[in-house]
Design a protein around this motif. Structure first.
Motif, PDB file in Angstrom:
ATOM      1  N   GLU A  30       0.841  -1.195   0.000  1.00 10.53           N
ATOM      2  CA  GLU A  30       0.000   0.000   0.000  1.00 10.53           C
ATOM      3  C   GLU A  30       0.881   1.252   0.000  1.00 10.53           C
ATOM      4  O   GLU A  30       0.605   2.218  -0.707  1.00 10.53           O
ATOM      5  N   ALA A  31       1.952   1.228   0.775  1.00  9.10           N
ATOM      6  CA  ALA A  31       2.872   2.377   0.834  1.00  9.10           C
ATOM      7  C   ALA A  31       3.490   2.644  -0.541  1.00  9.10           C
ATOM      8  O   ALA A  31       3.586   3.798  -0.976  1.00  9.10           O
ATOM      9  N   ILE A  32       3.887   1.580  -1.232  1.00  8.10           N
ATOM     10  CA  ILE A  32       4.485   1.718  -2.569  1.00  8.10           C
ATOM     11  C   ILE A  32       3.446   2.249  -3.559  1.00  8.10           C
ATOM     12  O   ILE A  32       3.737   3.135  -4.368  1.00  8.10           O
ATOM     13  N   ARG A  33       2.213   1.714  -3.468  1.00 11.99           N
ATOM     14  CA  ARG A  33       1.146   2.211  -4.356  1.00 11.99           C
ATOM     15  C   ARG A  33       0.900   3.702  -4.123  1.00 11.99           C
ATOM     16  O   ARG A  33       0.689   4.462  -5.074  1.00 11.99           O
ATOM     17  N   MET A  34       0.916   4.120  -2.858  1.00 13.99           N
ATOM     18  CA  MET A  34       0.713   5.539  -2.527  1.00 13.99           C
ATOM     19  C   MET A  34       1.813   6.399  -3.157  1.00 13.99           C
ATOM     20  O   MET A  34       1.529   7.436  -3.754  1.00 13.99           O
ATOM     21  N   ALA A  35       3.062   5.946  -3.023  1.00 13.42           N
ATOM     22  CA  ALA A  35       4.195   6.690  -3.589  1.00 13.42           C
ATOM     23  C   ALA A  35       4.053   6.790  -5.106  1.00 13.42           C
ATOM     24  O   ALA A  35       4.314   7.837  -5.701  1.00 13.42           O
ATOM     25  N   GLY A  36       3.624   5.695  -5.730  1.00 13.36           N
ATOM     26  CA  GLY A  36       3.426   5.676  -7.177  1.00 13.36           C
ATOM     27  C   GLY A  36       2.269   6.557  -7.614  1.00 13.36           C
ATOM     28  O   GLY A  36       2.355   7.261  -8.630  1.00 13.36           O
ATOM     29  N   GLN A  37       1.189   6.540  -6.847  1.00 13.96           N
ATOM     30  CA  GLN A  37       0.004   7.330  -7.198  1.00 13.96           C
ATOM     31  C   GLN A  37       0.321   8.828  -7.204  1.00 13.96           C
ATOM     32  O   GLN A  37      -0.150   9.565  -8.071  1.00 13.96           O
ATOM     33  N   ILE A  38       1.137   9.268  -6.265  1.00 11.84           N
ATOM     34  CA  ILE A  38       1.545  10.683  -6.227  1.00 11.84           C
ATOM     35  C   ILE A  38       2.260  11.030  -7.529  1.00 11.84           C
ATOM     36  O   ILE A  38       1.987  12.057  -8.149  1.00 11.84           O
ATOM     37  N   LEU A  39       3.187  10.157  -7.952  1.00  9.93           N
ATOM     38  CA  LEU A  39       3.933  10.394  -9.190  1.00  9.93           C
ATOM     39  C   LEU A  39       3.006  10.392 -10.399  1.00  9.93           C
ATOM     40  O   LEU A  39       3.159  11.195 -11.321  1.00  9.93           O
ATOM     41  N   LYS A  40       2.023   9.493 -10.378  1.00  6.60           N
ATOM     42  CA  LYS A  40       1.065   9.423 -11.485  1.00  6.60           C
ATOM     43  C   LYS A  40       0.203  10.685 -11.526  1.00  6.60           C
ATOM     44  O   LYS A  40       0.018  11.302 -12.571  1.00  6.60           O
ATOM     45  N   ASP A  41      -0.316  11.081 -10.358  1.00 10.01           N
ATOM     46  CA  ASP A  41      -1.168  12.271 -10.301  1.00 10.01           C
ATOM     47  C   ASP A  41      -0.424  13.532 -10.746  1.00 10.01           C
ATOM     48  O   ASP A  41      -1.026  14.457 -11.274  1.00 10.01           O
TER      49      ASP A  41
ATOM     50  N   HIS B 171       4.143  12.358 -13.814  1.00  9.08           N
ATOM     51  CA  HIS B 171       5.496  11.844 -14.072  1.00  9.08           C
ATOM     52  C   HIS B 171       5.500  10.446 -14.686  1.00  9.08           C
ATOM     53  O   HIS B 171       6.454  10.069 -15.351  1.00  9.08           O
ATOM     54  N   ILE B 172       4.450   9.665 -14.405  1.00 15.54           N
ATOM     55  CA  ILE B 172       4.429   8.263 -14.847  1.00 15.54           C
ATOM     56  C   ILE B 172       3.040   7.864 -15.324  1.00 15.54           C
ATOM     57  O   ILE B 172       2.052   8.539 -15.038  1.00 15.54           O
ATOM     58  N   THR B 173       2.984   6.728 -16.016  1.00 14.90           N
ATOM     59  CA  THR B 173       1.701   6.108 -16.340  1.00 14.90           C
ATOM     60  C   THR B 173       1.414   5.071 -15.246  1.00 14.90           C
ATOM     61  O   THR B 173       2.299   4.723 -14.458  1.00 14.90           O
ATOM     62  N   ALA B 174       0.199   4.572 -15.214  1.00 15.76           N
ATOM     63  CA  ALA B 174      -0.201   3.599 -14.193  1.00 15.76           C
ATOM     64  C   ALA B 174       0.673   2.344 -14.235  1.00 15.76           C
ATOM     65  O   ALA B 174       0.889   1.700 -13.207  1.00 15.76           O
ATOM     66  N   ASP B 175       1.195   2.008 -15.410  1.00 16.46           N
ATOM     67  CA  ASP B 175       2.044   0.811 -15.556  1.00 16.46           C
ATOM     68  C   ASP B 175       3.256   0.859 -14.629  1.00 16.46           C
ATOM     69  O   ASP B 175       3.730  -0.171 -14.156  1.00 16.46           O
ATOM     70  N   TYR B 176       3.754   2.078 -14.390  1.00 20.30           N
ATOM     71  CA  TYR B 176       4.955   2.212 -13.561  1.00 20.30           C
ATOM     72  C   TYR B 176       4.684   1.726 -12.130  1.00 20.30           C
ATOM     73  O   TYR B 176       5.554   1.131 -11.509  1.00 20.30           O
ATOM     74  N   ILE B 177       3.483   1.978 -11.626  1.00 17.83           N
ATOM     75  CA  ILE B 177       3.143   1.541 -10.261  1.00 17.83           C
ATOM     76  C   ILE B 177       3.244   0.017 -10.172  1.00 17.83           C
ATOM     77  O   ILE B 177       3.797  -0.515  -9.207  1.00 17.83           O
ATOM     78  N   ASP B 178       2.750  -0.681 -11.196  1.00 21.52           N
ATOM     79  CA  ASP B 178       2.861  -2.151 -11.227  1.00 21.52           C
ATOM     80  C   ASP B 178       4.327  -2.577 -11.193  1.00 21.52           C
ATOM     81  O   ASP B 178       4.689  -3.558 -10.537  1.00 21.52           O
ATOM     82  N   LYS B 179       5.160  -1.836 -11.918  1.00 18.58           N
ATOM     83  CA  LYS B 179       6.589  -2.165 -11.972  1.00 18.58           C
ATOM     84  C   LYS B 179       7.275  -1.872 -10.631  1.00 18.58           C
ATOM     85  O   LYS B 179       8.236  -2.545 -10.264  1.00 18.58           O
ATOM     86  N   MET B 180       6.778  -0.875  -9.907  1.00 16.34           N
ATOM     87  CA  MET B 180       7.310  -0.586  -8.569  1.00 16.34           C
ATOM     88  C   MET B 180       7.007  -1.767  -7.635  1.00 16.34           C
ATOM     89  O   MET B 180       7.861  -2.195  -6.860  1.00 16.34           O
ATOM     90  N   LEU B 181       5.807  -2.309  -7.746  1.00 18.10           N
ATOM     91  CA  LEU B 181       5.410  -3.451  -6.914  1.00 18.10           C
ATOM     92  C   LEU B 181       6.200  -4.695  -7.320  1.00 18.10           C
ATOM     93  O   LEU B 181       6.615  -5.485  -6.472  1.00 18.10           O
ATOM     94  N   GLU B 182       6.415  -4.839  -8.626  1.00 20.63           N
ATOM     95  CA  GLU B 182       7.192  -5.966  -9.156  1.00 20.63           C
ATOM     96  C   GLU B 182       8.634  -5.910  -8.630  1.00 20.63           C
ATOM     97  O   GLU B 182       9.207  -6.924  -8.221  1.00 20.63           O
ATOM     98  N   ARG B 183       9.216  -4.718  -8.635  1.00 18.64           N
ATOM     99  CA  ARG B 183      10.580  -4.510  -8.143  1.00 18.64           C
ATOM    100  C   ARG B 183      10.674  -4.959  -6.678  1.00 18.64           C
ATOM    101  O   ARG B 183      11.637  -5.600  -6.272  1.00 18.64           O
ATOM    102  N   GLU B 184       9.655  -4.647  -5.891  1.00 16.94           N
ATOM    103  CA  GLU B 184       9.653  -5.005  -4.471  1.00 16.94           C
ATOM    104  C   GLU B 184       9.661  -6.520  -4.290  1.00 16.94           C
ATOM    105  O   GLU B 184      10.249  -7.031  -3.347  1.00 16.94           O
ATOM    106  N   GLU B 185       9.004  -7.237  -5.219  1.00 19.51           N
ATOM    107  CA  GLU B 185       8.983  -8.697  -5.174  1.00 19.51           C
ATOM    108  C   GLU B 185      10.368  -9.273  -5.460  1.00 19.51           C
ATOM    109  O   GLU B 185      10.756 -10.290  -4.910  1.00 19.51           O
ATOM    110  N   ILE B 186      11.111  -8.612  -6.352  1.00 16.93           N
ATOM    111  CA  ILE B 186      12.440  -9.093  -6.757  1.00 16.93           C
ATOM    112  C   ILE B 186      13.441  -8.827  -5.627  1.00 16.93           C
ATOM    113  O   ILE B 186      14.165  -9.716  -5.202  1.00 16.93           O
ATOM    114  N   VAL B 187      13.481  -7.588  -5.169  1.00 13.41           N
ATOM    115  CA  VAL B 187      14.405  -7.220  -4.095  1.00 13.41           C
ATOM    116  C   VAL B 187      13.785  -6.057  -3.326  1.00 13.41           C
ATOM    117  O   VAL B 187      13.238  -5.138  -3.924  1.00 13.41           O
ATOM    118  N   SER B 188      13.847  -6.129  -1.998  1.00 13.50           N
ATOM    119  CA  SER B 188      13.239  -5.081  -1.182  1.00 13.50           C
ATOM    120  C   SER B 188      13.879  -3.731  -1.478  1.00 13.50           C
ATOM    121  O   SER B 188      15.086  -3.625  -1.655  1.00 13.50           O
TER     122      SER B 188
END
Length: 144
Positions: A20-31, A34-51
Motif C-alpha cells: 500500500e505504501a508503494i502504491r501511494m508513492a506511485g500514485q503521487i507520481l502518477k497524479d 510523471h508516470i503512467t499507471a504501468d509504472y506503479i505495477d513495476k514498482m510493486l514488481e521490483r519489491e517482489e524481486i528485491v526489497s
C-alpha cells in the motif's frame, strides 16, 4: 522546475503494508504526471524481486529496468509514516518514490541514500511537521 514540490509530499500517513505504501508513492507520481499507471505495477514488481528498503527507516521504491517507457518525466514523491510500515524485518518511516529518466536514476537514488544515511537527517525528516520542512531537508543536500 523542481522535482520535489509540496503536492508530492504526504505527511503523517498510514499504510496497511509495504505494498500500500508503494502504491501511494506511485500514485503521487502518477497524479503529478510523471508516470503512467504501468509504472506503479513495476514498482510493486521490483519489491517482489528485491526489497527497496535501504536501511535507517527508509525505503526508496522505484520501477524495474523494463519500466522506463512508463516514465514521462523525472519526479520524486515523499511520504512520512510516523508509525512506520513493515518492509520485511524493518520498518520504513520515510518512503521516497522515484521515477527518473535516463542517467538521472542512479544519481537521485544515490543522493537520497547519502542524505538518509545521516541519522540526523532521517530524524529531521521523521520529526518534520510540514511538506516544506521535508523539501528543505532534502533540497539542502541534493541538487534538485
Amino acid at each position: 522546475m523542481s522535482m520535489l514540490t509540496t503536492d508530492k509530499v504526504i505527511m503523517n500517513a498510514t499504510a496497511q503494508d509495504k505494498y500500500e505504501a508503494i502504491r501511494m508513492a506511485g500514485q503521487i507520481l502518477k497524479d503529478a504526471g510523471h508516470i503512467t499507471a504501468d509504472y506503479i505495477d513495476k514498482m510493486l514488481e521490483r519489491e517482489e524481486i528485491v526489497s527497496t528498503y535501504v536501511g535507517n527507516g527508509l525505503a526508496i521504491p522505484h520501477g524495474t529496468k523494463e519500466s522506463k517507457s512508463a516514465i514521462l518525466s523525472t519526479g520524486i514523491s515523499v511520504i512520512q509514516f510516523p508509525q512506520g510500515v513493515d518492509f520485511g524485518e524493518e520498518k520504513a518511516y520515510m518512503v521516497i518514490g522515484i521515477a527518473a529518466q535516463g542517467g538521472e536514476h542512479m544519481e537521485i537514488l544515490t543522493s537520497i541514500a547519502v542524505i538518509c544515511a545521516e541519522e540526523e537527517n532521517m530524524e529531521a525528516l521523521r520529526q518534520a511537521k510540514t511538506a516544506e520542512e521535508v523539501i528543505t531537508i532534502l533540497e539542502s543536500e541534493m541538487e534538485l
